[in-house]
Design an enzyme around this catalytic site. Structure first.
Site, short mmCIF file in Angstrom:
data_model
loop_
_atom_site.label_atom_id
_atom_site.label_comp_id
_atom_site.label_asym_id
_atom_site.label_seq_id
_atom_site.Cartn_x
_atom_site.Cartn_y
_atom_site.Cartn_z
CD GLN A 163 -3.36 -4.51 6.55
OE1 GLN A 163 -3.54 -3.45 5.97
NE2 GLN A 163 -3.77 -5.66 6.05
CG ASP A 201 -9.26 -0.23 5.22
OD1 ASP A 201 -9.06 -0.66 4.07
OD2 ASP A 201 -8.47 -0.40 6.17
CE LYS A 259 -3.77 -2.49 2.25
NZ LYS A 259 -4.54 -2.81 3.45
N1 GUN Z 1 -6.77 -7.05 6.41
C1 GUN Z 1 -7.15 -7.77 5.32
N2 GUN Z 1 -7.66 -6.97 4.36
C2 GUN Z 1 -7.60 -5.71 4.85
C3 GUN Z 1 -7.99 -4.45 4.33
O1 GUN Z 1 -8.52 -4.30 3.21
N3 GUN Z 1 -7.77 -3.38 5.16
C4 GUN Z 1 -7.23 -3.51 6.39
N4 GUN Z 1 -7.07 -2.41 7.13
N5 GUN Z 1 -6.87 -4.68 6.92
C5 GUN Z 1 -7.05 -5.77 6.14
#
Ligand code: GUN
Length: 303
Positions: free
Chosen positions: A96, A119, A52
């Site tokens: 995350q 998100d 990311k």
């Molecule tokens: N863990 C697995 N997929 C995601 C996501 O799209 N965003 C976040 N913050 N954590 C995750």
């Protein structure tokens, strides 16, 4: 069979975003800024967050990675979120997941200001998405919609079977596929771990979205010829023969299902890359205040 190429599509989306960022900066605005909080040292989470952050650099965004120890207290994490909520230089941020067991994920998600929740996990965004109001849509479902759209896959009137009912993928995906839009207008069936005779449903499906996190779960005998198959799974399986020490598997038995279906997304190189591209799109929306005005944060107690 045609491959749904997440690598190609995400590169296309990133190009579109960088063009917009260039224009923003030329017009005197600052570049969008995404912050990411990573708690602990989970290998997969570290890989996702690095990807990311790297993608932010590629499109000209500012990014900030905040690494916190795995034994940080819930209170300390909430304080960090509060700082980001009130930092005008940050357009959006993510925490995350998964978080260590001693931290209540629900409480953490609730503490993120909805206008910075790129998100799309906050109940405000999930609720608005459900009601078809402007909101951040969580990145994986958004990326899948983008994939269906950019490959001009007809969804109207089709039977879509979603396997999995997680808050992040299965639940929003099923709502998005039935809503009155394009892509959308599907008849949706949600299957999950308690579904009896799951193959009965998948065999009827025109579109299957496999998001249950079980490597190679969907086999060719469960798929109708010509179906569209989207593989959301990404599981690390130990493989001593590889430099990384693991191999990635999707939820679909790709080798056999690909011989039977019309479209299929590979793992890796499919939905995962679309997720990152969608997060960048959401961050651009945040910078442009497309869904919410800035500083509308409210205290969690106000809910
Ligand atoms: N863990 C697995 N997929 C995601 C996501 O799209 N965003 C976040 N913050 N954590 C995750």
């Amino acid at each position: 069979m045609q491959l749904l190429d997440g690598k190609k599509l995400s590169a296309e989306i990133k190009n579109e975003i960088s063009e917009e960022v260039k224009k923003m900066v030329l017009s005197g605005k600052r570049a969008p800024h995404l912050a990411a909080i990573l708690v602990g040292n989970d290998g997969a989470s570290q890989t996702y967050v690095s990807s990311k952050v790297k993608s932010c650099e590629e499109v000209g965004y500012k990014s900030t990675l905040i690494r916190l120890e795995k034994d940080i207290t819930e209170h300390e994490l909430l304080a960090q979120i509060n700082t980001l909520n009130n930092d005008d230089s940050v357009d959006g941020f993510i925490v995350q997941l998964p978080l260590p067991k001693h931290i209540d994920e629900e409480k953490i998600i609730l503490a993120i200001a909805p206008e910075k929740d790129v998100d799309g996990f906050h109940p405000m965004n999930v609720g608005r998405m459900t009601l078809n109001l402007p909101s951040y849509i969580s990145a994986t479902p958004k990326g899948i919609l983008e994939m269906l759209n950019r490959y001009h896959i007809e969804t109207e009137g089709k039977h879509c079977v979603v396997i999995g009912r997680s808050n992040i993928v299965g639940l929003p995906m099923s709502l998005l596929m039935q809503r009155r839009s394009k892509p959308g207008n599907c008849t949706v069936t949600i299957c999950h771990s308690k579904t009896n005779d799951l193959a009965k449903y998948t065999l009827e499906a025109d579109i299957i979205i496999a998001a249950l996190g079980k490597p190679q779960f969907l086999t060719a005998d469960m798929v109708k010829p010509g179906a569209v198959v989207i593989d959301v799974g990404i599981t690390r399986v130990e493989d001593a023969g590889r430099k990384s020490g693991y191999r990635l598997f999707g939820d679909v038995d790709f080798d056999n299902v690909s011989k039977k279906c019309s479209y299929i997304s590979p793992v890796p190189g499919g939905v995962g890359l679309m997720t990152v591209a969608s997060l960048l799109q959401n961050t651009l929306s945040a910078a442009k205040e497309e869904f919410y005005s800035k500083n509308m944060s409210f205290d969690v107690g106000d809910l």
